[in-house]
Structures are given as structure tokens and as C-alpha cells.
Design an enzyme around this catalytic site. Structure first.
Site, mmCIF file in Angstrom:
data_model
loop_
_atom_site.group_PDB
_atom_site.id
_atom_site.type_symbol
_atom_site.label_atom_id
_atom_site.label_comp_id
_atom_site.label_asym_id
_atom_site.label_seq_id
_atom_site.Cartn_x
_atom_site.Cartn_y
_atom_site.Cartn_z
ATOM 1 N N HIS A 97 -11.318 -3.587 11.698
ATOM 2 C CA HIS A 97 -12.494 -3.567 10.824
ATOM 3 C C HIS A 97 -13.056 -4.983 10.745
ATOM 4 C CE1 HIS A 97 -11.812 0.411 8.431
ATOM 5 N NE2 HIS A 97 -11.571 0.546 9.715
ATOM 6 N N TYR A 156 -16.005 -0.718 -1.310
ATOM 7 C CA TYR A 156 -15.548 -1.068 -2.662
ATOM 8 C C TYR A 156 -16.762 -0.922 -3.566
ATOM 9 C CZ TYR A 156 -11.340 -3.378 -0.695
ATOM 10 O OH TYR A 156 -10.160 -3.678 -0.045
ATOM 11 N N PRO A 205 -3.614 -3.900 -6.450
ATOM 12 C CA PRO A 205 -3.911 -3.479 -5.078
ATOM 13 C C PRO A 205 -5.250 -3.959 -4.519
ATOM 14 C CG PRO A 205 -4.084 -1.606 -6.582
ATOM 15 C CD PRO A 205 -3.510 -2.752 -7.374
ATOM 16 N N LYS A 207 -3.360 -7.214 -0.541
ATOM 17 C CA LYS A 207 -2.594 -8.398 -0.129
ATOM 18 C C LYS A 207 -1.080 -8.181 -0.093
ATOM 19 C CE LYS A 207 -5.286 -11.729 1.006
ATOM 20 N NZ LYS A 207 -5.752 -10.924 2.136
ATOM 21 N N TYR A 260 -9.759 -12.402 2.524
ATOM 22 C CA TYR A 260 -9.456 -10.997 2.854
ATOM 23 C C TYR A 260 -8.787 -10.895 4.229
ATOM 24 C CZ TYR A 260 -10.225 -5.916 2.519
ATOM 25 O OH TYR A 260 -10.060 -4.554 2.422
#
Ligand code: DHB
Length: 394
Positions: free
Chosen positions: A78, A207, A295, A299, A387
């Protein structure tokens, strides 16, 4: 009459056959360093673990280099994520911002790969064996007390003991002086997670935050999807009907989701925790035994991999040269990344969830923060860098 325990001897005794324990055993095996890994669960139970699905680029590189991973065959790269609020999406383009990516490859697939590799390599993996505690952590001859699969006592004598036994770690007591010793924070919400039979609704993760609460649209495979809804921490997973879950998910992303049969539901608590110590003498903590993160941002397992890379290098140096310099550096070095990941997970969580009792001011400020992050190249790059994962050491 109590029978005297069976004993075993190894270089490194590892408590816990999760991603951290299994990766450490595999890396040590590659160096010719023997270990014994124990876990109270069966292979089937370990392989059924339902956890997050996102691997940082460095985690993927580590697994590839070790060999035996199916991440390139089964996983999906991704190159970004979508942040969505007020029904409008903003893509964070990882490749353009930091030239890196993440892989959607669920934790249970990593566990299947690592178990198979360790078993094929003849690593001494003892499942159904329950650790009771660590003795002599401060000496040069620590040992793990355990109960064997047949209920008989077992002692594993080692040079080094590693607690990789998750958030309910028993190893923590010998390292920190208490089972719960650490810096701790709870959050006033949780995630209601589902697995469902449906095609993917989007090519990347979404998100999404709305006045009704947060939702995350993730994936597992072309046929199975993983989705989460913000909920109350005390909620019973049986409480919501399938129809309610779908209505709520659709409302929280602005519609357009492919619906399907829901075959798994769970509630994930949000906790941040860092143990007061990661080492006492010859006993060390890695992964969730050392720290937990909420969550948001996925990570958890990535941080466990980073701990293990550091500790593996330190143990390899110690075995090769007798030098404890790497062992001494483990805690301070690991904590630098751990606290950055604690911050990132906290920050993503607070930015994407309205807390109960949030005022109009709080909410307007929170939306402005999202706007800043998503529309500033510097803000987006900060998110993308964290990220996809900071460089790994060790
Ligand atoms: C998943 C979980 C997360 O916490 C996250 O931030 C992204 C993805 C998942 O389970 O797919």
C-alpha cells in the site's frame, strides 16, 4: 510428594511464541545460537491470532531477508492511506512523500510463516508449556520455571532469558519488580472489529472520522475484509446486530461499502503502556511485554520487530565476544523508538476519535489538526514517515 523438575539448558530461553519470540529464535538460529521457545498455546491457537494487518517497510525487509515469508505472494503493498472527515477523503501518498510503503499482511500470516520456518529449521519450540516465572535474573545463570504440556514442572536454564509473552507478561515481574510496573494510559473508547465476507471497498485503508464516531476500513484478502468502529470500552461484542453494524459503518464513511456476512466480532481496548524497565541483569522484555500501543496506526507488531532486531544483535555480540555493551545499550536504544511509536499511536488516536464529553472547541480544533496534517506537505510527510516506519537499527 513433589517431583523434582525436569531441566533443560540453552543459550537463550524465550517465553512466548508470538511474532517477537519466533522472530528472535529464527534470527538466533541463523547465527548458530540455540534457544528454547515456550508458549502455553497450541500451534492452531497461535495461528488463529487476530491482530492488525499492516507491516512497516522495515518489517517486510526483515522478514524477506530471513526467508520463508509469503509477504510478497500473499500480501499487498500500500503506497498510501486515506484520511476522511466530513465525508471527504484526503490521500496521504507515502511514495511521493517519503518514498516508502507499508504491506497489508495480517499478523496471523506472519505467525504461520515464522512457526513453519522455526519448525523446519529444528528450533526447540515447546508449545503447551506455561511459564510461571524467572529466577536469578540478576545472576549469570537465570532460569525459567514452567509447567510442561503434561503438567510436570520444567526448569529451563539459560545465559539470557527473554520475555516475549505479550501484554499479560509474567516475565515482567522479574524485570520490573511487578507484573504491571510501567507508564500507563487508558482511553475512553475502544474499537468494535469485524471480519466479513465481501470484496474490498477501496484499494487502500480509509481512516474516517465523523460526528457519529470513527471507522477504519481495512482488508484481509480479495474475499475477506476487516473493519472497525469506535465504541464504548465496556461494550459486549454480541450487542450490535449485523444490520446496525453495516448502517453505522456506511454512515461513518459516507456510504459505498460492499457488505457481506460478518463471521467474527471483537472489541479491542485502547491502552498505552511502557514498562518501567526493559532489562534486569540477564532478563529482557520485548514486544507487548515491554509496551502496548492503541491500535490506530498499527504499530504493535512493528515495534516488536524493532525490539527484536536490537536485542538479537546484542545477544549475538555477547555470545561471540562476551561483551555486554550491546546488552547494556538495549534498553536506552529501544526506548527511543518505543516512545516515538507511543507518541505516534497516541497522536493518531486522539486526532481521529472524538472523546466523550468533547466540547465544540475540542472538535473544531481536532478537525483543524486533520486539515493541517492532510493539506500540509510537511504535516503529511510527518505522518507518512512514522506510518511507514523510521529506519531500523541492529
Ligand atoms: C489494521 C489495524 C489497525 O490498527 C490499523 O491502524 C490499520 C489496519 C488492520 O487490522 O487491518
Amino acid at each position: 510428594m513433589t517431583s523434582s523438575p525436569a531441566t533443560a539448558r540453552t543459550r537463550v530461553a524465550i517465553i512466548g511464541a508470538g511474532p517477537a519470540g519466533l522472530l528472535l529464535a529464527a534470527l538466533l538460529h541463523r547465527d548458530g545460537i540455540d534457544s528454547i521457545v515456550i508458549d502455553s498455546r497450541s500451534r492452531e491457537e497461535i495461528e488463529r491470532t487476530i491482530r492488525a494487518g499492516i507491516l512497516e517497510q522495515g518489517t517486510v525487509e526483515t522478514l524477506r531477508e530471513l526467508g520463508g515469508t509469503r509477504v510478497d505472494a500473499v500480501g499487498h503493498r500500500h503506497d498510501g492511506i486515506e484520511l476522511r472527515w466530513d465525508g471527504v477523503g484526503h490521500r496521504i501518498d507515502f511514495q511521493a512523500l517519503v518514498g516508502r510503503a507499508v504491506w497489508l499482511y495480517p499478523q496471523h500470516e506472519v505467525l504461520i510463516d515464522l512457526l513453519a520456518k522455526n519448525l523446519a529449521d529444528g528450533v526447540d519450540l515447546r508449545l503447551g508449556v506455561t511459564a510461571l516465572g524467572i529466577d536469578g535474573a540478576e545472576t549469570e545463570a537465570p532460569l525459567v520455571r514452567a509447567t510442561g504440556a503434561d503438567g510436570t514442572p520444567l526448569e529451563i536454564h539459560a545465559d539470557i532469558v527473554v520475555g516475549a509473552d505479550g501484554s499479560r507478561s509474567i516475565a515482567r515481574e522479574a524485570v520490573t519488580g511487578s507484573l504491571t510496573g510501567g507508564y500507563f494510559r487508558e482511553y475512553p473508547f475502544a474499537w468494535f472489529g469485524i471480519l466479513c465476507e465481501a470484496p474490498p471497498s477501496a484499494p487502500e485503508l480509509i481512516y474516517s472520522t465523523t460526528q457519529r464516531g470513527f471507522a477504519l476500513i481495512s482488508q484481509r484478502s480479495p474475499e475477506v475484509q476487516r473493519m472497525y468502529l469506535q465504541c464504548e470500552p465496556t461494550m459486549d461484542p454480541a450487542e450490535w446486530s449485523d444490520a446496525f453494524i453495516w448502517d453505522e459503518l456506511q454512515a461513518r464513511v459516507g456510504g459505498g461499502l460492499h457488505e457481506g456476512t460478518i463471521f467474527q466480532r471483537d472489541v479491542l481496548r485502547f491502552r498505552s503502556f511502557v514498562a518501567h524497565r526493559l532489562r534486569t541483569g540477564r532478563a529482557f522484555l520485548v514486544g507487548d511485554a515491554a509496551h502496548t500501543v492503541p491500535p490506530t496506526g498499527a504499530k504493535g507488531m512493528n515495534l516488536a520487530v524493532a525490539d527484536v532486531l536490537l536485542l538479537h544483535r546484542a545477544i549475538a555480540d555477547f555470545v561471540a565476544t562476551g561483551s555486554e555493551a550491546g546488552l547494556d545499550a538495549y534498553e536506552p536504544t529501544a526506548l527511543q523508538r518505543i516512545w516515538k511509536a507511543e507518541h505516534f499511536s497516541y497522536w493518531m488516536t486522539v486526532m481521529l476519535h472524538a472523546a466523550p464529553g468533547a466540547t465544540e472547541f475540542d472538535e473544531r480544533r481536532r478537525l483543524a489538526e486533520l486539515e493541517l496534517v492532510a493539506t500540509s506537505a510537511h504535516g503529511s510527510a510527518f505522518l507518512a514517515e512514522a506510518y511507514t516506519g523510521w529506519p531500523l537499527r541492529g
